[in-house]
Scaffold this active site. Structure first.
Site, short mmCIF file in Angstrom:
data_model
loop_
_atom_site.label_atom_id
_atom_site.label_comp_id
_atom_site.label_asym_id
_atom_site.label_seq_id
_atom_site.Cartn_x
_atom_site.Cartn_y
_atom_site.Cartn_z
N HIS A 282 0.84 -1.21 0.00
CA HIS A 282 0.00 0.00 0.00
C HIS A 282 0.87 1.26 0.00
CE1 HIS A 282 -2.59 -3.03 2.19
NE2 HIS A 282 -3.44 -2.63 1.27
N SER B 236 -2.40 -8.10 3.12
CA SER B 236 -2.92 -7.96 4.49
C SER B 236 -3.23 -9.34 5.07
CB SER B 236 -4.19 -7.11 4.48
OG SER B 236 -3.92 -5.88 3.85
P1 AMP Z 1 -6.50 -3.82 -0.35
O1 AMP Z 1 -6.38 -3.06 0.91
O2 AMP Z 1 -6.05 -5.22 -0.27
O3 AMP Z 1 -7.85 -3.64 -1.01
O4 AMP Z 1 -5.46 -3.14 -1.35
C1 AMP Z 1 -5.53 -1.78 -1.66
C2 AMP Z 1 -4.67 -1.53 -2.86
O5 AMP Z 1 -3.31 -1.87 -2.57
C3 AMP Z 1 -5.10 -2.38 -4.07
O6 AMP Z 1 -5.01 -1.59 -5.25
C4 AMP Z 1 -4.08 -3.48 -4.05
O7 AMP Z 1 -3.85 -4.06 -5.32
C5 AMP Z 1 -2.84 -2.75 -3.56
N1 AMP Z 1 -1.88 -3.71 -3.01
C6 AMP Z 1 -2.09 -4.62 -2.03
N2 AMP Z 1 -0.99 -5.39 -1.84
C7 AMP Z 1 -0.07 -4.95 -2.73
C8 AMP Z 1 1.27 -5.34 -3.05
N3 AMP Z 1 1.86 -6.34 -2.43
N4 AMP Z 1 1.92 -4.66 -4.03
C9 AMP Z 1 1.31 -3.65 -4.69
N5 AMP Z 1 0.05 -3.23 -4.44
C10 AMP Z 1 -0.64 -3.87 -3.48
#
Ligand code: AMP
Length: 280
Positions: free
Chosen positions: A37, A186
């Site tokens: 993130h 996460s």
């Molecule tokens: P989430 O909180 O899982 O919905 O993720 C929020 C944003 O962070 C989304 O656009 C995810 O694709 C991005 N994201 C989560 N993990 C990663 C990672 N390891 N590398 C790059 N972006 C990430």
């Protein structure tokens, strides 16, 4: 850094920014923030005058209630990380604020939202489009940042933005990985140390499959059999698809870009992990 909980407060502070001609970047998240993130937020901070990070565990995109219940919640630590990354605004609304009424809108962008995660998590991308379209309406960002970690999600959101004629630049950011190769997520905090080591085999096998120069079918079978051979890992699906439309390919020449998207169950609970690799 301003932390707001209501749409009215959010709009009031962004109106002030717009009057000064400031550009706005949006990073939608569900919290439990990590280096993945942070990379999105840092990029937005570089490219925009104001960066808004939303933290909202969106119930409409969870088709599995247990997954939603056990999802980690770490708002205080999240805000500390965002302050360090240089975000100006955190929007952390309640479910009632975002959904005073049930959202009955239906989004449909096949095949991007009907295959892979769309097939195994019915309603998931409809929920994603519901929340992302709402956030886009509240924030009206110039740019919105998404991680390629959720490769399919970016393809669906690009289709939605096209369909709704939204004037928003969707910025895709590379996957941030742990040293072992495991994609940061996460949900990784729900894995034991042993399970984390097991999970690292997913990207190892994907990377190996790229070096082998096999046909599409052989690559598919190699990845599934190598991962399934590891006790504690079970492939739910592995699909080799057109990197834009997500339609299946049968040869490497079928599309300009080709990616392999995988979902694997890991460990005792088990925890569902996704990853992908670009072949072309
Ligand atoms: P989430 O909180 O899982 O919905 O993720 C929020 C944003 O962070 C989304 O656009 C995810 O694709 C991005 N994201 C989560 N993990 C990663 C990672 N390891 N590398 C790059 N972006 C990430």
């Amino acid at each position: 850094m301003l932390i707001v909980q209501t749409i009215a407060e959010l709009k009031a502070c962004l109106n002030g920014e717009r009057e000064q001609g400031h550009s706005v970047g949006l990073v939608p998240t569900m919290g439990a923030l990590h280096a993945g993130h942070a990379s999105l937020v840092e990029r937005s901070v570089k490219e925009n005058d104001v960066t808004v990070v939303s933290i909202f565990l969106n119930p409409t995109q969870f088709n599995d209630k247990k997954d939603l219940e056990r999802y980690p919640r770490t708002l205080e630590a999240d805000c500390e990380l965002l302050e360090k990354c240089g975000a100006q605004v955190v929007f952390a609304p309640s479910v009632e604020e975002v959904y005073p009424e049930p959202d009955t809108r239906v989004f449909s962008y096949p095949p991007t939202d009907s295959v892979m995660e769309g097939a195994f998590r019915p309603g998931h991308f409809n929920g994603v489009c519901q929340i992302v379209s709402k956030l886009f309406d509240y924030v009206e960002p110039d740019r919105a940042y998404f991680g390629e970690k959720d490769y399919q999600q970016i393809c669906v959101i690009r289709r939605m933005v096209e369909d709704l004629k939204m004037d928003i630049n969707i910025v895709a950011c590379p996957v941030i990985r742990e040293e072992s190769g495991l994609a940061r997520s996460s949900r990784n905090t729900l894995l034991s140390d042993d399970e984390r080591q097991l999970a690292a085999h997913i990207y190892r096998v994907l990377s190996e499959s790229r070096k082998k120069q096999m046909s599409v079918a052989e690559t598919h079978d190699f990845v599934v059999s190598e991962i399934d051979a590891i006790e504690g890992l079970k492939v739910q699906y592995f699909s080799i698809v057109d990197g834009l439309t997500l339609a299946d390919v049968s040869t490497w020449d079928d599309a300009e870009s080709v990616v392999g998207c995988i979902t694997v169950y890991c460990g005792a609970v088990p925890i569902r992990l996704i990853d992908h690799i670009r072949y072309k």
